[in-house]
Scaffold this motif. Structure first.
Motif, mmCIF file in Angstrom:
data_model
loop_
_atom_site.group_PDB
_atom_site.id
_atom_site.type_symbol
_atom_site.label_atom_id
_atom_site.label_comp_id
_atom_site.label_asym_id
_atom_site.label_seq_id
_atom_site.Cartn_x
_atom_site.Cartn_y
_atom_site.Cartn_z
ATOM 1 N N LEU A 98 0.825 -1.204 0.000
ATOM 2 C CA LEU A 98 0.000 0.000 0.000
ATOM 3 C C LEU A 98 0.865 1.263 0.000
ATOM 4 C CD1 LEU A 98 -2.826 -1.040 2.509
ATOM 5 C CD2 LEU A 98 -2.988 -0.857 0.008
ATOM 6 N N VAL A 99 1.923 1.215 0.837
ATOM 7 C CA VAL A 99 2.823 2.367 0.880
ATOM 8 C C VAL A 99 3.512 2.566 -0.468
ATOM 9 C CG1 VAL A 99 4.944 3.267 1.919
ATOM 10 C CG2 VAL A 99 3.170 2.253 3.361
ATOM 11 N N ALA A 100 3.939 1.434 -1.067
ATOM 12 C CA ALA A 100 4.596 1.540 -2.373
ATOM 13 C C ALA A 100 3.638 2.075 -3.426
ATOM 14 C CB ALA A 100 5.148 0.174 -2.792
ATOM 15 N N ALA A 144 4.038 5.376 -5.340
ATOM 16 C CA ALA A 144 4.067 5.419 -6.804
ATOM 17 C C ALA A 144 3.025 6.402 -7.332
ATOM 18 C CB ALA A 144 3.827 4.020 -7.368
ATOM 19 N N ALA A 145 1.822 6.376 -6.696
ATOM 20 C CA ALA A 145 0.775 7.301 -7.134
ATOM 21 C C ALA A 145 1.195 8.743 -6.894
ATOM 22 C CB ALA A 145 -0.530 6.996 -6.403
ATOM 23 N N LEU A 146 1.757 8.985 -5.690
ATOM 24 C CA LEU A 146 2.223 10.332 -5.394
ATOM 25 C C LEU A 146 3.351 10.747 -6.332
ATOM 26 C CD1 LEU A 146 2.211 10.300 -1.480
ATOM 27 C CD2 LEU A 146 0.635 11.522 -2.992
ATOM 28 N N ALA A 147 4.252 9.795 -6.596
ATOM 29 C CA ALA A 147 5.353 10.094 -7.511
ATOM 30 C C ALA A 147 4.823 10.405 -8.905
ATOM 31 C CB ALA A 147 6.338 8.931 -7.560
ATOM 32 N N SER A 148 3.804 9.611 -9.347
ATOM 33 C CA SER A 148 3.218 9.861 -10.665
ATOM 34 C C SER A 148 2.557 11.233 -10.724
ATOM 35 C CB SER A 148 2.202 8.772 -10.995
ATOM 36 O OG SER A 148 1.569 9.035 -12.224
ATOM 37 N N VAL A 149 1.783 11.535 -9.657
ATOM 38 C CA VAL A 149 1.133 12.858 -9.605
ATOM 39 C C VAL A 149 2.177 13.964 -9.590
ATOM 40 C CG1 VAL A 149 -0.307 14.364 -8.185
ATOM 41 C CG2 VAL A 149 -0.946 11.965 -8.515
#
Length: 339
Positions: free
Chosen positions: A69-71, A75-80
């Motif tokens: 979940l953290v990853a 990843a979602a935060l990094a993508s955003v």
């Protein structure tokens, strides 16, 4: 289960749970219970690893799930973040590109575009059209002021005009002045001045237009209006003169009728009629010049017409002008109004 009692850290004589080391040195948990009416003890043993295995497995699953979940969140935060950063980079790039494009468009304008610092009155920008018209390079112009190009404006008058724009009393000021080129020549220019507040900067924007061609056209228009006025005057004079010629011809006809028996007088009257006829031709030319006479083209010989005009032209142009007429040997006839 009957078994030998292992070495435990508890007193055998009570029921309970003890932890200790089993055979082989492995951690174990033993449940000890005394057998009623017997010296025996019932011992149930289980390895600690077996007890904590489900918990450990559940813990690892939880850790893996949380890690996933953290990853995923990372990843979602990094993508955003990457998208946002890319968007910001694109916006910045497009803004810089638009600014560069706009500056290039303004720089290539054939009109004069100037930017003036409100405090020092020095130029901070000059378009290529301005540089081409004035004959200076931009790096030379940024050390100059409008008074270097148009000293006739005068510093007090220029500052008063700029102060009016700065205070908002006038949105746009339009003036016509004369710019002095680097080679000393001058040309008329129409200028529009505006006070512009962009961000935290305040500047004067000046648009100049070389009006030499317009001035030339205005002068041509004035000359045309003068010629039109002269034409109207000539037309009026020609009409009045025609009326006088009509009277002269009438009296000549009466004199010729009375002087049939006096040849000398008749010849003199004939000369008067010829002069009146030549005057009538002159008035016809004046009417044609004033465009108040309907043109009547006819086929004629230009050489013959010039021969008839030569005497009159010599009288009109004066003695300080030499008139030379060269007739064409093989000139075709043309259809034109004789006037």
């Amino acid at each position: 289960t009957r078994t030998e009692v292992p070495a435990v850290h508890a007193v055998l004589g009570r029921d309970g749970i003890v932890e200790g080391m089993g055979i082989g040195g492995r951690p174990v948990i033993s449940a000890i219970r005394a057998v009623p009416d017997s010296p025996w003890f019932l011992i149930t043993r289980i390895d600690v690893a077996e007890v904590y295995a489900p918990l450990r497995q559940q813990m690892w699953l939880t850790i893996l799930l949380v890690g996933a979940l953290v990853a995923a969140a990372g990843a979602a935060l990094a993508s955003v973040w990457r998208q946002r950063r890319g968007q910001l980079f694109r916006q910045r790039y497009e803004a810089e590109r638009d600014r560069a494009w706009l500056r290039e468009v303004i720089a290539r304008s054939r009109n004069e575009v100037w930017v003036i610092d409100p405090e020092t009155l020095r130029f901070t920008f000059a378009s290529r059209g301005a540089c081409a018209n004035i004959g200076y390079r931009e790096e030379d112009l940024v050390r100059m002021t409008p008074l270097d190009l148009a000293p006739q404006l005068g510093e007090p008058a220029l500052r008063a005009l700029l102060d009016e724009l700065r205070r908002g009393e006038r949105e746009v000021a339009e003036i016509e002045t004369v710019h002095r080129r680097r080679d000393g020549s001058e040309y008329p220019v129409a200028m529009r001045l505006q006070y512009v507040a962009a961000g935290d900067r305040r500047v004067f924007l000046v648009l100049g237009d070389d009006i030499s061609e317009r001035r030339g056209m205005e002068e041509e228009l004035r000359q045309a209006q003068k010629m039109e006025a002269v034409g109207r005057l000539a037309g009026g004079i020609a009409h009045d003169f025609n009326n006088q010629i009509f009277v002269i011809n009438g009296y000549c006809d009466l004199l010729l009728a009375d002087a049939r028996d006096q040849p000398a007088i008749a010849r003199e009257v004939e000369e008067i009629k010829k002069a009146a006829a030549r005057s009538a031709e002159l008035t016809g030319q004046l009417l044609a010049f004033s465009r108040k006479q309907i043109l009547a083209p006819k086929v004629l010989d230009a050489n013959a017409e010039l021969s008839g005009l030569e005497a009159m032209l010599r009288r009109l142009i004066g003695e300080d002008v030499r008139l030379t007429i060269r007739r064409a040997e093989s000139l075709g006839r043309g259809k034109v109004d004789p006037g």
